[in-house]
Scaffold this motif. Structure first.
Motif, PDB file in Angstrom:
ATOM      1  N   MET A   1       0.849  -1.193   0.000  1.00  0.00           N
ATOM      2  CA  MET A   1       0.000   0.000   0.000  1.00  0.00           C
ATOM      3  C   MET A   1       0.883   1.241   0.000  1.00  0.00           C
ATOM      4  O   MET A   1       1.608   1.490   0.956  1.00  0.00           O
ATOM      5  CB  MET A   1      -0.905   0.014   1.235  1.00  0.00           C
ATOM      6  N   LEU A   6      -3.065   6.759   2.088  1.00  0.00           N
ATOM      7  CA  LEU A   6      -3.378   6.953   3.497  1.00  0.00           C
ATOM      8  C   LEU A   6      -4.282   8.168   3.686  1.00  0.00           C
ATOM      9  O   LEU A   6      -4.407   9.012   2.799  1.00  0.00           O
ATOM     10  CB  LEU A   6      -2.084   7.149   4.293  1.00  0.00           C
ATOM     11  N   SER A  31      -0.884  -3.358   2.975  1.00  0.00           N
ATOM     12  CA  SER A  31      -2.133  -3.560   2.243  1.00  0.00           C
ATOM     13  C   SER A  31      -2.929  -4.733   2.827  1.00  0.00           C
ATOM     14  O   SER A  31      -4.162  -4.704   2.859  1.00  0.00           O
ATOM     15  CB  SER A  31      -1.853  -3.797   0.758  1.00  0.00           C
ATOM     16  N   LYS A  34      -4.571  -3.425   5.974  1.00  0.00           N
ATOM     17  CA  LYS A  34      -5.689  -2.558   5.598  1.00  0.00           C
ATOM     18  C   LYS A  34      -6.890  -3.376   5.146  1.00  0.00           C
ATOM     19  O   LYS A  34      -8.040  -3.022   5.396  1.00  0.00           O
ATOM     20  CB  LYS A  34      -5.264  -1.597   4.481  1.00  0.00           C
ATOM     21  N   SER A  56      -0.945   1.606  10.522  1.00  0.00           N
ATOM     22  CA  SER A  56      -2.135   0.774  10.299  1.00  0.00           C
ATOM     23  C   SER A  56      -3.263   1.107  11.266  1.00  0.00           C
ATOM     24  O   SER A  56      -4.431   1.154  10.867  1.00  0.00           O
ATOM     25  CB  SER A  56      -1.767  -0.704  10.411  1.00  0.00           C
ATOM     26  N   GLN A  59      -4.676   4.600  10.370  1.00  0.00           N
ATOM     27  CA  GLN A  59      -5.422   4.490   9.119  1.00  0.00           C
ATOM     28  C   GLN A  59      -6.770   3.810   9.331  1.00  0.00           C
ATOM     29  O   GLN A  59      -7.783   4.209   8.758  1.00  0.00           O
ATOM     30  CB  GLN A  59      -4.594   3.718   8.085  1.00  0.00           C
ATOM     31  N   ARG A  60      -6.811   2.797  10.182  1.00  0.00           N
ATOM     32  CA  ARG A  60      -8.042   2.047  10.430  1.00  0.00           C
ATOM     33  C   ARG A  60      -9.041   2.855  11.266  1.00  0.00           C
ATOM     34  O   ARG A  60     -10.230   2.912  10.945  1.00  0.00           O
ATOM     35  CB  ARG A  60      -7.693   0.740  11.146  1.00  0.00           C
ATOM     36  N   LYS A  62      -8.911   6.267  12.218  1.00  0.00           N
ATOM     37  CA  LYS A  62      -9.105   7.600  11.628  1.00  0.00           C
ATOM     38  C   LYS A  62      -9.396   8.705  12.632  1.00  0.00           C
ATOM     39  O   LYS A  62      -8.778   9.767  12.598  1.00  0.00           O
ATOM     40  CB  LYS A  62     -10.187   7.567  10.551  1.00  0.00           C
TER      41      LYS A  62
END
Length: 205
Positions: A1, A6, A31, A34, A56, A59-60, A62
């Protein structure tokens, strides 16, 4: 990824730190994480494992949401917890995500109160996390990610059983185990809560 995929605050932070693209091992796992896969991520030191955890999780999740934590990260001791918290604080700039450390060298009643106020990410030593959970001091019903940092170092103590107790108390969750080598004890986890996990090992350079 690639980093360009992102969320914007995270992408800006990474750009400001001068990172143009993921490290080789990060390209193998980011990736997959994600996509929601559970992983045994096996790579030597300085492969970018800790940064992969931080990226990670941010990103998950937020942004902040309700009070119960959605990510739990097991570390070996207070020093490791504070170091990882520092990394999160550097990378989560521009978000309102809340990070909390739970370790033995702190009043457990204060920890229960502070966790109750609300947090998104809990970084904890296995022994203290289980003690807080036993005292009904943490709600794991909203947990989305359960992560073990430096599993090989954790297992040098008596933490294996402590970590194993947690999956018995939560529902469906993504599990990420980071280690420098595949420990034979991982096979017990493969037979239970990580039966569908992928094993990803760093490619030889």
């Amino acid at each position: 990824m690639p980093f360009k995929k992102l969320i914007l605050p995270l992408k800006d932070t990474i750009a400001n730190k001068g990172f143009e693209e993921p490290l080789a091992f990060q390209k193998q796992i980011l990736s997959k994480i994600k996509g929601g896969a559970s992983l045994f991520a096996i790579a030597p030191k300085d492969s970018g494992k800790t940064t992969s955890i931080v990226i990670s999780v941010i990103q998950r999740l937020k942004s902040a949401f309700e009070d119960a934590p959605r990510a739990l990260i097991f570390v070996r001791d207070k020093q490791a917890a504070l170091e990882l918290e520092l990394e999160f604080n550097l990378y989560k700039r521009g978000t309102d995500l809340r990070v909390y450390c739970a370790y033995e060298e702190y009043d457990i009643e204060k920890q229960r109160e502070e966790i109750y106020i609300g947090t998104d990410i809990v970084i904890a030593t296995p022994k203290r996390l289980n003690r807080i959970f036993y005292l009904n001091g943490i709600n794991l019903n909203k947990l989305q990610m359960c992560i073990v940092e430096d599993a090989d170092l954790l297992f040098r103590g008596s933490h294996f059983a402590e970590i194993t107790r947690t999956p018995e108390s939560i529902g469906k969750c993504q599990y990420l185990i980071f280690s420098t080598e595949f420990d034979k004890r991982f096979e017990r986890w493969q037979d239970s809560f990580m039966y569908n996990a992928q094993i990803v090992k760093a490619k030889k350079q």
